[in-house]
Design a protein around this motif. Structure first.
Motif, PDB file in Angstrom:
ATOM      1  N   GLY A 142       0.945  -0.859   0.418  1.00 18.57           N
ATOM      2  CA  GLY A 142       0.061   0.064  -0.060  1.00 18.57           C
ATOM      3  C   GLY A 142       1.085   1.271  -0.008  1.00 18.57           C
ATOM      4  O   GLY A 142       0.355   2.048   0.107  1.00 18.57           O
ATOM      5  N   LEU A 143       2.077   1.140   0.552  1.00 16.25           N
ATOM      6  CA  LEU A 143       3.168   2.133  -0.544  1.00 16.25           C
ATOM      7  C   LEU A 143       3.245   3.082  -0.846  1.00 16.25           C
ATOM      8  O   LEU A 143       3.422   2.716  -2.023  1.00 16.25           O
ATOM      9  CB  LEU A 143       4.541   1.787   0.868  1.00 16.25           C
ATOM     10  CG  LEU A 143       4.309   1.726   2.457  1.00 16.25           C
ATOM     11  CD1 LEU A 143       5.380   0.984   2.693  1.00 16.25           C
ATOM     12  CD2 LEU A 143       3.488   2.352   3.407  1.00 16.25           C
ATOM     13  N   ILE A 144       3.732   4.313  -1.113  1.00 15.13           N
ATOM     14  CA  ILE A 144       2.908   4.735  -2.373  1.00 15.13           C
ATOM     15  C   ILE A 144       4.688   5.868  -2.357  1.00 15.13           C
ATOM     16  O   ILE A 144       4.634   5.598  -1.800  1.00 15.13           O
ATOM     17  CB  ILE A 144       2.340   5.790  -3.023  1.00 15.13           C
ATOM     18  CG1 ILE A 144       0.688   5.429  -2.624  1.00 15.13           C
ATOM     19  CG2 ILE A 144       2.439   7.149  -4.396  1.00 15.13           C
ATOM     20  CD1 ILE A 144       0.099   6.128  -1.988  1.00 15.13           C
ATOM     21  N   GLU A 145       5.335   5.575  -3.956  1.00 15.36           N
ATOM     22  CA  GLU A 145       6.598   5.710  -3.955  1.00 15.36           C
ATOM     23  C   GLU A 145       6.434   7.730  -4.280  1.00 15.36           C
ATOM     24  O   GLU A 145       5.226   7.721  -4.605  1.00 15.36           O
ATOM     25  CB  GLU A 145       7.593   5.569  -5.350  1.00 15.36           C
ATOM     26  CG  GLU A 145       8.012   3.533  -5.314  1.00 15.36           C
ATOM     27  CD  GLU A 145       9.606   2.991  -5.800  1.00 15.36           C
ATOM     28  OE1 GLU A 145       9.702   4.189  -7.033  1.00 15.36           O
ATOM     29  OE2 GLU A 145       8.974   2.354  -5.396  1.00 15.36           O
ATOM     30  N   ASN A 146       7.226   8.057  -3.392  1.00 16.23           N
ATOM     31  CA  ASN A 146       7.557   9.748  -3.747  1.00 16.23           C
ATOM     32  C   ASN A 146       6.097  10.426  -2.654  1.00 16.23           C
ATOM     33  O   ASN A 146       5.961  12.136  -2.824  1.00 16.23           O
ATOM     34  CB  ASN A 146       7.090  10.373  -4.942  1.00 16.23           C
ATOM     35  CG  ASN A 146       8.719   9.264  -6.423  1.00 16.23           C
ATOM     36  OD1 ASN A 146       9.060   9.575  -5.734  1.00 16.23           O
ATOM     37  ND2 ASN A 146       7.704   9.479  -7.299  1.00 16.23           N
ATOM     38  N   GLU A 147       5.618   9.881  -1.726  1.00 22.36           N
ATOM     39  CA  GLU A 147       5.213  10.358  -0.697  1.00 22.36           C
ATOM     40  C   GLU A 147       5.230  10.608   0.139  1.00 22.36           C
ATOM     41  O   GLU A 147       6.593   9.673   0.852  1.00 22.36           O
ATOM     42  CB  GLU A 147       3.531   9.248  -0.901  1.00 22.36           C
ATOM     43  CG  GLU A 147       2.156   9.646  -0.014  1.00 22.36           C
ATOM     44  CD  GLU A 147       1.999  10.978   0.246  1.00 22.36           C
ATOM     45  OE1 GLU A 147       2.100  12.100   0.165  1.00 22.36           O
ATOM     46  OE2 GLU A 147       1.259  10.962  -1.189  1.00 22.36           O
ATOM     47  N   TYR A 148       4.987  11.419   1.163  1.00 26.64           N
ATOM     48  CA  TYR A 148       5.806  11.679   2.909  1.00 26.64           C
ATOM     49  C   TYR A 148       4.796  11.312   3.423  1.00 26.64           C
ATOM     50  O   TYR A 148       3.903  11.428   3.609  1.00 26.64           O
ATOM     51  CB  TYR A 148       5.601  13.674   2.313  1.00 26.64           C
ATOM     52  CG  TYR A 148       6.694  14.539   3.255  1.00 26.64           C
ATOM     53  CD1 TYR A 148       7.753  14.381   3.226  1.00 26.64           C
ATOM     54  CD2 TYR A 148       5.930  14.240   4.436  1.00 26.64           C
ATOM     55  CE1 TYR A 148       8.774  14.705   3.727  1.00 26.64           C
ATOM     56  CE2 TYR A 148       7.537  15.132   5.363  1.00 26.64           C
ATOM     57  CZ  TYR A 148       8.333  15.247   5.275  1.00 26.64           C
ATOM     58  OH  TYR A 148       9.255  15.704   5.744  1.00 26.64           O
ATOM     59  N   TYR A 149       6.185  10.567   4.309  1.00 30.76           N
ATOM     60  CA  TYR A 149       5.717   9.829   5.414  1.00 30.76           C
ATOM     61  C   TYR A 149       6.124   9.587   7.067  1.00 30.76           C
ATOM     62  O   TYR A 149       7.279  10.542   6.517  1.00 30.76           O
ATOM     63  CB  TYR A 149       5.387   8.543   4.984  1.00 30.76           C
ATOM     64  CG  TYR A 149       5.329   7.418   4.127  1.00 30.76           C
ATOM     65  CD1 TYR A 149       3.582   7.245   4.207  1.00 30.76           C
ATOM     66  CD2 TYR A 149       5.447   7.329   3.098  1.00 30.76           C
ATOM     67  CE1 TYR A 149       3.004   6.449   3.362  1.00 30.76           C
ATOM     68  CE2 TYR A 149       5.099   6.597   1.622  1.00 30.76           C
ATOM     69  CZ  TYR A 149       3.859   6.673   1.488  1.00 30.76           C
ATOM     70  OH  TYR A 149       2.566   5.876   1.361  1.00 30.76           O
ATOM     71  N   MET A 150       5.318  10.043   7.527  1.00 35.90           N
ATOM     72  CA  MET A 150       6.798   9.813   9.154  1.00 35.90           C
ATOM     73  C   MET A 150       6.787   8.265   9.904  1.00 35.90           C
ATOM     74  O   MET A 150       5.381   7.309   9.300  1.00 35.90           O
ATOM     75  CB  MET A 150       5.289  10.466   9.779  1.00 35.90           C
ATOM     76  CG  MET A 150       4.920  11.919   9.644  1.00 35.90           C
ATOM     77  SD  MET A 150       4.642  12.963  11.576  1.00 35.90           S
ATOM     78  CE  MET A 150       3.496  11.746  11.463  1.00 35.90           C
ATOM     79  N   VAL A 151       7.325   7.658   9.542  1.00 34.19           N
ATOM     80  CA  VAL A 151       7.837   6.204   9.866  1.00 34.19           C
ATOM     81  C   VAL A 151       8.417   6.478  11.666  1.00 34.19           C
ATOM     82  O   VAL A 151       9.398   7.127  12.296  1.00 34.19           O
ATOM     83  CB  VAL A 151       8.740   6.182   8.800  1.00 34.19           C
ATOM     84  CG1 VAL A 151       8.512   5.610   7.619  1.00 34.19           C
ATOM     85  CG2 VAL A 151      10.057   6.511   9.517  1.00 34.19           C
ATOM     86  N   ALA A 152       8.251   4.916  12.096  1.00 33.84           N
ATOM     87  CA  ALA A 152       8.809   4.261  13.390  1.00 33.84           C
ATOM     88  C   ALA A 152       9.721   3.248  13.060  1.00 33.84           C
ATOM     89  O   ALA A 152       9.068   2.456  12.801  1.00 33.84           O
ATOM     90  CB  ALA A 152       7.546   4.834  14.401  1.00 33.84           C
ATOM     91  N   TYR A 153      10.853   3.382  13.740  1.00 28.48           N
ATOM     92  CA  TYR A 153      11.509   2.296  13.269  1.00 28.48           C
ATOM     93  C   TYR A 153      12.592   1.576  14.547  1.00 28.48           C
ATOM     94  O   TYR A 153      12.240   2.267  15.382  1.00 28.48           O
ATOM     95  CB  TYR A 153      12.010   1.941  12.703  1.00 28.48           C
ATOM     96  CG  TYR A 153      13.027   3.031  11.558  1.00 28.48           C
ATOM     97  CD1 TYR A 153      14.478   3.355  12.638  1.00 28.48           C
ATOM     98  CD2 TYR A 153      12.665   4.349  11.648  1.00 28.48           C
ATOM     99  CE1 TYR A 153      15.283   4.445  12.032  1.00 28.48           C
ATOM    100  CE2 TYR A 153      13.489   5.768  11.592  1.00 28.48           C
ATOM    101  CZ  TYR A 153      14.946   5.338  11.924  1.00 28.48           C
ATOM    102  OH  TYR A 153      15.521   6.231  11.959  1.00 28.48           O
ATOM    103  N   ASN A 154      12.673   0.095  15.046  1.00 25.42           N
ATOM    104  CA  ASN A 154      13.607  -0.285  15.867  1.00 25.42           C
ATOM    105  C   ASN A 154      14.790  -0.138  15.361  1.00 25.42           C
ATOM    106  O   ASN A 154      15.126   0.501  14.393  1.00 25.42           O
ATOM    107  CB  ASN A 154      13.094  -1.059  16.062  1.00 25.42           C
ATOM    108  CG  ASN A 154      12.923  -2.545  15.044  1.00 25.42           C
ATOM    109  OD1 ASN A 154      13.862  -2.355  14.852  1.00 25.42           O
ATOM    110  ND2 ASN A 154      12.408  -3.814  15.386  1.00 25.42           N
TER     111      ASN A 154
END
Length: 256
Positions: A74-86
């Protein structure tokens, strides 16, 4: 100064919203640290049956494993995201925030609040790592007449394909840096939408000067970076910029 104040205010606002948005993100493994960031999704890839994304954030790419296949699809290239990762660079959560995206895109429109004749000073800083960026052009010059040649380098975050050709996106970060041993001058470090940057270096009488030409679909900006040897810095002056409703009909090709 108004541009600098605006960008600082924007960064503070983005950090605040990011903290509020992800501050309460659940972390299933309490022993692992949780990191947050935000940026454009540069690419999606699958390696050894594992799905990965790369987020362009603060001039560098963060590669994250996405274990949820439905999320990855569902993720779209060139879209702006906020992410959380370990700490294992595994994605914990990701979401689009249109409010932050609009702020960031507006701030990326280089020159929108710049006036012809504006000037500011660029001081030296400690060398940074540009290995994740693509070197497009470079030039050797003894800009300060100390008997040693230094290097001017032009970088972009866009990469090259297997055929050596640049894989240009609709926009990417560009950096123009003068490397001088244990210090460097970052003359340009910004996002350019549908355009590019070229530089020219020369001596004008006793002064060392770098001139940049930045083009886009709606702007053309000419800047002069003049070295002030007495104060060990560069003075950047906006020499020309287009105004009004500009529809660029032709740009010089980016033959790098």
């Amino acid at each position: 100064m108004k541009n600098l104040t605006k960008k600082i205010s924007l960064l503070l606002l983005v950090v605040l919203v990011l903290t509020i948005s992800f501050g309460c993100t659940p972390n299933e493994d309490s022993q692992k640290k949780l990191y947050t960031n935000l940026g454009f999704l540069e690419s999606k890839s699958t390696e050894d049956n594992k799905n990965y994304i790369e987020i362009a954030a603060n001039g560098e790419n963060i590669k994250l494993e996405v274990r949820d296949k439905s999320v990855f699809n569902g993720l779209i290239e060139n879209e702006y995201y906020m992410v959380a990762y370990n700490e294992d660079n595994t994605l914990e959560s990701i979401e689009i925030n249109e409010f932050i995206k609009d702020l960031v895109v507006d701030s990326m429109k280089e020159g929108q609040d710049t006036e012809e004749g504006d000037s500011f000073t660029i001081s030296s800083s400690k060398p940074a790592d540009f290995t994740d960026m693509t070197l497009l052009d470079s030039s050797k010059v003894d800009y300060d007449n100390d008997g040693t040649e230094e290097t001017i380098s032009l970088y972009t975050i866009a990469g090259r394909g297997p055929d050596g050709e640049m894989a240009w996106d609709d926009g990417q970060n560009w950096s123009l840096v003068l490397h001088d041993g244990d210090k460097e001058y970052v003359l340009f470090d910004d996002y350019i939408q549908l355009g590019g940057l070229h530089f020219y270096s020369y001596f004008q009488d006793e002064d060392f000067v770098i001139t940049t030409v930045q083009s886009g679909t709606a702007n053309l900006i000419l800047k002069e970076y003049r070295f002030d040897k007495e104060n060990d810095n560069f003075i950047c002056t906006v020499k020309f910029l287009t105004k009004g409703n500009v529809n660029m009909l032709h740009q010089a090709p980016l033959k790098y």
